[in-house]
Scaffold this active site. Structure first.
Site, short mmCIF file in Angstrom:
data_model
loop_
_atom_site.label_atom_id
_atom_site.label_comp_id
_atom_site.label_asym_id
_atom_site.label_seq_id
_atom_site.Cartn_x
_atom_site.Cartn_y
_atom_site.Cartn_z
N LYS A 69 24.49 -21.39 12.70
CA LYS A 69 24.23 -21.60 14.13
C LYS A 69 24.18 -23.09 14.43
CE LYS A 69 19.17 -21.27 13.88
NZ LYS A 69 18.90 -22.66 14.28
N LYS A 98 14.70 -21.65 11.77
CA LYS A 98 15.38 -22.90 11.45
C LYS A 98 15.42 -23.80 12.70
CE LYS A 98 16.25 -21.61 7.25
NZ LYS A 98 15.07 -20.77 7.14
N ASP A 99 15.60 -25.10 12.45
CA ASP A 99 15.62 -26.06 13.54
C ASP A 99 16.65 -25.66 14.61
OD1 ASP A 99 14.99 -27.53 10.86
OD2 ASP A 99 14.09 -28.78 12.42
N THR A 100 16.28 -25.86 15.86
CA THR A 100 17.19 -25.57 16.97
C THR A 100 18.24 -26.67 17.12
OG1 THR A 100 15.50 -24.30 18.15
CG2 THR A 100 17.34 -25.15 19.45
N GLN A 183 8.04 -30.09 15.66
CA GLN A 183 8.71 -28.97 16.32
C GLN A 183 7.85 -27.72 16.35
OE1 GLN A 183 9.64 -30.48 13.45
NE2 GLN A 183 11.09 -29.24 12.28
#
Length: 444
Positions: A69, A98-100, A183
């Site tokens: 992604k 997971k990180d955006t 985050q």
């Protein structure tokens, strides 16, 4: 005394100190989406990659895939896949968020056989999500069922003059404070822990107002105007028409209140259960950071245990999950410290929950003082009105040690490659090297 953090956001989130004393390299991360790459490492050491290498040739009732992604959160990505493949929510699983703002690769498990032609059709119709490498396994993924993640991060516009000293310092100290990263709370709108505290305290109206009405300077103008409109009019229907469609949780709450004004519990329960848990988890993370910072102020190590501390024991140096937890005391303290130095144990701090047994000794005093300051006791983490947001509590390592850290300069950029165990934040390590003055503007 260790080096204090000067950034306002760091102090707001109780990330008050650095483990590395030297000046930072500055610069920024995530200027381009490909500047931050995350690859999940499975519980048995397999790295998620679109190359489909080193995957097990097994069998079983679950199809595992690698999901790539770009600039999208994990929950939204999995929901799109679920809808497209027409599978039940309970039949699709993943191990972690997971990180955006990154390019990420992670494993997703789906019950049953997945038609590869359907995967090809999905990939053709989606630019930000791709499905790779289907293979069979006898078990499903669930939250936490992973070893960790490998990161490759480009820091742009950095000053590498102090890089060698920082690297040497990290080798000397081995571990840095394992703060929960930015985050987890939201860098642009750092309110998730405040929403979580209000949920835990039973202040559901205040939780909703914090979520919907509080404005921060780095928000989009559209979001600011929508919040201002709602605050001044109380018009939920009108607000829904102008509120950014990307803010799904807020829109769910607004839509519920448009139908049932003052039903704040119902409004919060209209948000996905995963997100509701994240709010409470963010408050637990804030408390962890606060306890860790206070521990540092009391001149206690974030690496080595003192009497009264909890210590997680690995069965061998090859295991990555601790299998037992001991309390340090005068009789075993030397042995436990040696186990930590040998990589066979970790100092643990509690993530407060309704089953938490507070530490003993000086650490226990710190925990009791902070809970008193917050006006809370651990039983509050059983939320009667929203029981699915309740948390029994757990432990989290006090120190972070990167695995296989490699750093090289590329012109004016510096590239970091490293792996971290699950639950540890790349931004926590990068923060030590960069020492951001404005974390939001510098990509954190």
């Amino acid at each position: 005394m260790v080096r204090p953090a000067l950034a306002e956001l760091d102090n707001l989130l109780e990330m008050r100190y650095y483990g590395l004393d030297s000046d930072g390299i500055g610069g920024r991360i995530r200027r381009e989406i490909d500047d931050f790459i995350v690859q999940e490492i499975s519980i048995d050491g397999i790295k998620a990659t679109s190359l489909c290498t080193n995957l097990p040739k097994g069998s079983g009732e679950y199809t595992w895939v690698v999901v790539e992604k770009r600039g999208l959160d994990s929950v939204s990505a999995v929901q799109r896949i679920q809808r497209y493949l027409n599978v039940r929510k309970k039949d699709i699983g993943f191990a972690g968020l997971k990180d955006t703002s990154a390019v990420t690769f992670q494993f997703v498990s789906i019950k049953g056989v997945i038609n590869e032609e359907l995967i090809e059709e999905f990939n053709k119709s989606n630019t930000r999500i791709k499905i790779h490498c289907p293979f069979r396994r006898p078990f499903a993924l669930r939250p936490g069922l992973l070893f960790g993640n490998e990161f490759t991060v480009r820091v742009r516009e950095a000053d590498g003059s102090n890089l060698k000293r920082l690297t040497e310092e990290l080798k000397e100290v081995s571990y840095i404070p394992n703060y929960v990263g930015y985050q987890r709370f939201g860098s642009i709108r750092p309110i998730t822990h405040i929403v979580g505290k209000n949920i835990v305290m039973g202040n559901f109206k205040e939780a909703v107002e914090e979520l919907l009405l509080r404005i921060f300077p780095y928000e989009s103008d559209i979001a600011k105007k929508a919040r201002e409109y709602l605050a001044s009019t109380g018009d939920y229907i009108g607000t829904l028409e102008i509120f950014p469609k990307s803010m799904k949780s807020e829109r769910s709450v607004i839509a519920h209140l448009a139908k049932r004004p003052n039903d704040y519990v119902g409004a919060l329960r209209s948000i996905s259960s995963y997100i509701r848990k994240l709010y409470v988890g963010a408050y637990q993370a804030y408390l962890f950071n606060k306890v860790l910072s206070r521990r540092i102020e009391e001149d206690l190590s974030w690496m080595l245990p003192s009497p009264g501390d909890y210590v997680g024991i690995f069965p061998s140096t090859y295991h990555h999950e601790y299998t037992s937890v001991l309390v340090a005391n005068e009789a075993n303290i030397d042995k436990l410290r040696k186990l930590v130095l040998d990589g066979r144990a970790l100092l643990l701090l509690p993530i407060f929950g309704y089953n938490t047994q507070l530490s003993q000794g000086k650490q226990g005093e710190i925990e009791r003082i902070i809970l008193k300051e917050e006006g809370i006791d651990v039983t509050r983490f059983y939320v009667k009105s929203i029981p699915e947001a309740s948390s029994a509590g757990t432990y989290r390592p006090a120190g972070l040690k990167p695995l296989d850290l490699r750093i090289h300069e590329d012109g004016d950029d510096i590239i970091f490659s490293f792996a971290l165990r699950k639950g540890m934040y790349a931004t926590t390590l990068l923060r030590e090297f960069i020492k951001p003055k404005d974390p939001v503007l510098q990509g954190f």
